[in-house]
Design a protein around this motif. Structure first.
Motif, mmCIF file in Angstrom:
data_model
loop_
_atom_site.group_PDB
_atom_site.id
_atom_site.type_symbol
_atom_site.label_atom_id
_atom_site.label_comp_id
_atom_site.label_asym_id
_atom_site.label_seq_id
_atom_site.Cartn_x
_atom_site.Cartn_y
_atom_site.Cartn_z
ATOM 1 N N LYS A 135 1.139 -1.210 0.056
ATOM 2 C CA LYS A 135 0.015 -0.068 -0.164
ATOM 3 C C LYS A 135 0.841 1.334 0.020
ATOM 4 C CE LYS A 135 -4.038 1.943 1.990
ATOM 5 N NZ LYS A 135 -5.052 1.635 3.321
ATOM 6 N N TYR A 136 0.522 2.216 -0.944
ATOM 7 C CA TYR A 136 1.160 3.567 -1.040
ATOM 8 C C TYR A 136 2.795 3.187 -1.628
ATOM 9 C CZ TYR A 136 -2.653 4.977 1.678
ATOM 10 O OH TYR A 136 -4.028 5.406 2.036
ATOM 11 N N ARG A 137 2.862 2.079 -2.035
ATOM 12 C CA ARG A 137 4.316 1.666 -2.499
ATOM 13 C C ARG A 137 5.388 1.973 -1.420
ATOM 14 N NH1 ARG A 137 4.978 0.780 -8.536
ATOM 15 N NH2 ARG A 137 7.335 0.290 -8.596
ATOM 16 N N ARG A 138 5.210 1.586 -0.307
ATOM 17 C CA ARG A 138 6.396 1.737 0.761
ATOM 18 C C ARG A 138 7.344 1.220 0.550
ATOM 19 N NH1 ARG A 138 1.669 2.286 5.189
ATOM 20 N NH2 ARG A 138 1.079 4.633 5.074
ATOM 21 N N LYS A 139 8.675 1.614 0.906
ATOM 22 C CA LYS A 139 9.583 0.789 0.517
ATOM 23 C C LYS A 139 9.906 -0.192 2.097
ATOM 24 C CE LYS A 139 11.570 4.146 -2.472
ATOM 25 N NZ LYS A 139 11.616 3.373 -3.925
ATOM 26 N N VAL A 140 9.170 -1.412 2.158
ATOM 27 C CA VAL A 140 9.303 -2.184 3.492
ATOM 28 C C VAL A 140 9.982 -3.027 3.275
ATOM 29 C CG1 VAL A 140 7.443 -0.907 4.393
ATOM 30 C CG2 VAL A 140 6.862 -2.879 2.989
ATOM 31 N N MET A 141 10.367 -3.704 2.193
ATOM 32 C CA MET A 141 11.000 -5.155 1.821
ATOM 33 C C MET A 141 12.302 -5.164 1.916
ATOM 34 S SD MET A 141 8.198 -7.122 -0.616
ATOM 35 C CE MET A 141 7.454 -5.775 -1.508
ATOM 36 N N TYR A 142 13.130 -5.346 2.811
ATOM 37 C CA TYR A 142 14.555 -5.401 3.238
ATOM 38 C C TYR A 142 14.992 -6.651 3.847
ATOM 39 C CZ TYR A 142 14.639 -0.327 2.512
ATOM 40 O OH TYR A 142 14.378 0.946 1.778
ATOM 41 N N GLY A 143 16.224 -7.249 3.380
ATOM 42 C CA GLY A 143 16.823 -8.077 4.166
ATOM 43 C C GLY A 143 15.883 -9.397 4.422
ATOM 44 N N GLN A 185 12.591 -9.464 2.790
ATOM 45 C CA GLN A 185 12.634 -9.802 1.284
ATOM 46 C C GLN A 185 12.971 -11.228 0.901
ATOM 47 O OE1 GLN A 185 15.879 -7.424 -0.313
ATOM 48 N NE2 GLN A 185 14.788 -7.457 -2.342
ATOM 49 N N ALA A 186 13.752 -11.891 1.834
ATOM 50 C CA ALA A 186 13.757 -13.496 1.543
ATOM 51 C C ALA A 186 12.788 -14.203 2.031
ATOM 52 C CB ALA A 186 15.136 -13.847 2.538
ATOM 53 N N GLU A 187 11.757 -13.715 3.063
ATOM 54 C CA GLU A 187 10.630 -14.475 3.344
ATOM 55 C C GLU A 187 9.563 -14.405 2.295
ATOM 56 O OE1 GLU A 187 9.476 -13.278 7.129
ATOM 57 O OE2 GLU A 187 11.211 -14.231 8.341
ATOM 58 N N VAL A 188 9.566 -13.204 1.532
ATOM 59 C CA VAL A 188 8.727 -13.100 0.715
ATOM 60 C C VAL A 188 8.911 -13.941 -0.412
ATOM 61 C CG1 VAL A 188 7.614 -11.400 -1.069
ATOM 62 C CG2 VAL A 188 7.736 -10.694 1.365
ATOM 63 N N ILE A 194 7.490 -20.839 -11.970
ATOM 64 C CA ILE A 194 8.022 -19.408 -11.848
ATOM 65 C C ILE A 194 9.282 -19.329 -13.005
ATOM 66 C CG2 ILE A 194 9.342 -17.449 -10.474
ATOM 67 C CD1 ILE A 194 7.900 -18.669 -8.169
ATOM 68 N N ILE A 195 8.966 -18.509 -13.964
ATOM 69 C CA ILE A 195 10.203 -18.154 -14.931
ATOM 70 C C ILE A 195 11.212 -17.363 -14.587
ATOM 71 C CG2 ILE A 195 10.304 -17.605 -17.309
ATOM 72 C CD1 ILE A 195 7.539 -18.493 -17.862
ATOM 73 N N LYS A 196 10.704 -16.120 -13.852
ATOM 74 C CA LYS A 196 11.654 -15.132 -13.418
ATOM 75 C C LYS A 196 10.848 -14.512 -12.199
ATOM 76 C CE LYS A 196 14.233 -13.788 -17.251
ATOM 77 N NZ LYS A 196 14.593 -12.725 -18.197
ATOM 78 N N ALA A 197 11.743 -14.084 -11.418
ATOM 79 C CA ALA A 197 10.972 -13.562 -10.279
ATOM 80 C C ALA A 197 12.123 -12.256 -9.316
ATOM 81 C CB ALA A 197 10.593 -14.206 -9.183
ATOM 82 N N ALA A 198 11.957 -11.297 -9.137
ATOM 83 C CA ALA A 198 12.668 -10.262 -8.752
ATOM 84 C C ALA A 198 11.788 -9.763 -7.607
ATOM 85 C CB ALA A 198 13.083 -9.251 -9.607
ATOM 86 N N THR A 199 12.409 -9.468 -6.271
ATOM 87 C CA THR A 199 12.187 -8.527 -5.191
ATOM 88 C C THR A 199 12.662 -7.573 -4.938
ATOM 89 O OG1 THR A 199 11.443 -10.810 -4.031
ATOM 90 C CG2 THR A 199 11.460 -8.791 -2.651
ATOM 91 N N MET A 200 12.045 -6.438 -5.200
ATOM 92 C CA MET A 200 12.663 -5.108 -4.713
ATOM 93 C C MET A 200 12.125 -4.366 -3.519
ATOM 94 S SD MET A 200 14.020 -4.899 -7.799
ATOM 95 C CE MET A 200 13.797 -5.462 -9.411
#
Length: 67
Positions: A22-30, A33-36, A51-57
């Protein structure tokens, strides 16, 4: 990606999926990010999605999947 087939048809069904907090908050770190990535991988495996390709930003997740 190669076409898959059924008895009377051939298909190639791929999707580009983007998950955004929500609101494109920058919350996925470390660790988060791995858990997601692990959770989405498990869900795709349970549902038979490849899954062909995946990237977590830091503010979103991109997935290119085939069903």
């Amino acid at each position: 990606m190669d076409n898959q087939s059924l008895s009377h048809s051939k298909y190639n069904c791929t999707y580009h999926i983007v998950f955004i907090p929500k609101y494109r908050r920058k919350v996925m770190y470390g660790k988060l990010q791995a858990e997601v990535g692990q959770i989405l991988g498990k869900v795709c495996k349970m549902e038979g999605v490849t899954i062909i390709k995946a990237a977590t930003m830091t503010d979103h997740v991109h997935m290119y999947v085939s069903i």
